[in-house]
Design a protein around this motif. Structure first.
Motif, short mmCIF file in Angstrom:
data_model
loop_
_atom_site.label_atom_id
_atom_site.label_comp_id
_atom_site.label_asym_id
_atom_site.label_seq_id
_atom_site.Cartn_x
_atom_site.Cartn_y
_atom_site.Cartn_z
N HIS A 44 0.83 -1.20 0.00
CA HIS A 44 0.00 0.00 0.00
C HIS A 44 0.87 1.26 0.00
O HIS A 44 0.60 2.20 -0.73
CB HIS A 44 -0.92 0.00 1.22
N ASP A 47 2.34 1.69 -3.44
CA ASP A 47 1.32 2.16 -4.38
C ASP A 47 1.01 3.64 -4.16
O ASP A 47 0.84 4.39 -5.12
CB ASP A 47 0.04 1.33 -4.23
N GLN A 48 0.95 4.06 -2.91
CA GLN A 48 0.70 5.47 -2.61
C GLN A 48 1.84 6.34 -3.12
O GLN A 48 1.62 7.42 -3.65
CB GLN A 48 0.52 5.67 -1.10
N GLU A 49 3.07 5.86 -2.93
CA GLU A 49 4.24 6.62 -3.38
C GLU A 49 4.23 6.76 -4.90
O GLU A 49 4.47 7.83 -5.44
CB GLU A 49 5.50 5.89 -2.93
N ALA A 51 1.60 6.58 -6.87
CA ALA A 51 0.47 7.43 -7.25
C ALA A 51 0.84 8.90 -7.05
O ALA A 51 0.48 9.76 -7.86
CB ALA A 51 -0.76 7.08 -6.43
N GLY A 52 1.57 9.19 -5.99
CA GLY A 52 2.02 10.57 -5.75
C GLY A 52 2.98 11.04 -6.82
O GLY A 52 2.90 12.17 -7.30
#
Length: 63
Positions: A44, A47-49, A51-52
């Protein structure tokens, strides 16, 4: 199979057999669940990194 005269005696007879197995089983389940949760949290975070980074690239127009 030797059973005691009362249910309590029967439990006390089998306690040395099933208690260690129960403890080992619960420990293994805890380790597996903990590992799965840590793995999911790491994924997670990755994935967040990503997406950023993608949103920053889209805002600046860079690819």
């Amino acid at each position: 199979m030797h059973l005691g005269p009362t249910p309590f005696d029967t439990i006390m007879i089998f306690l040395p057999i099933w208690l260690p197995a129960l403890i080992v089983g619960v420990t293994i389940q805890w380790i597996v669940a903990r590992s799965a949760a840590i793995s999911a949290l790491r994924k997670h975070a990755r994935d967040q990194e990503r997406a950023g980074e993608q949103s920053q690239n889209a805002q600046t127009g860079a690819d």
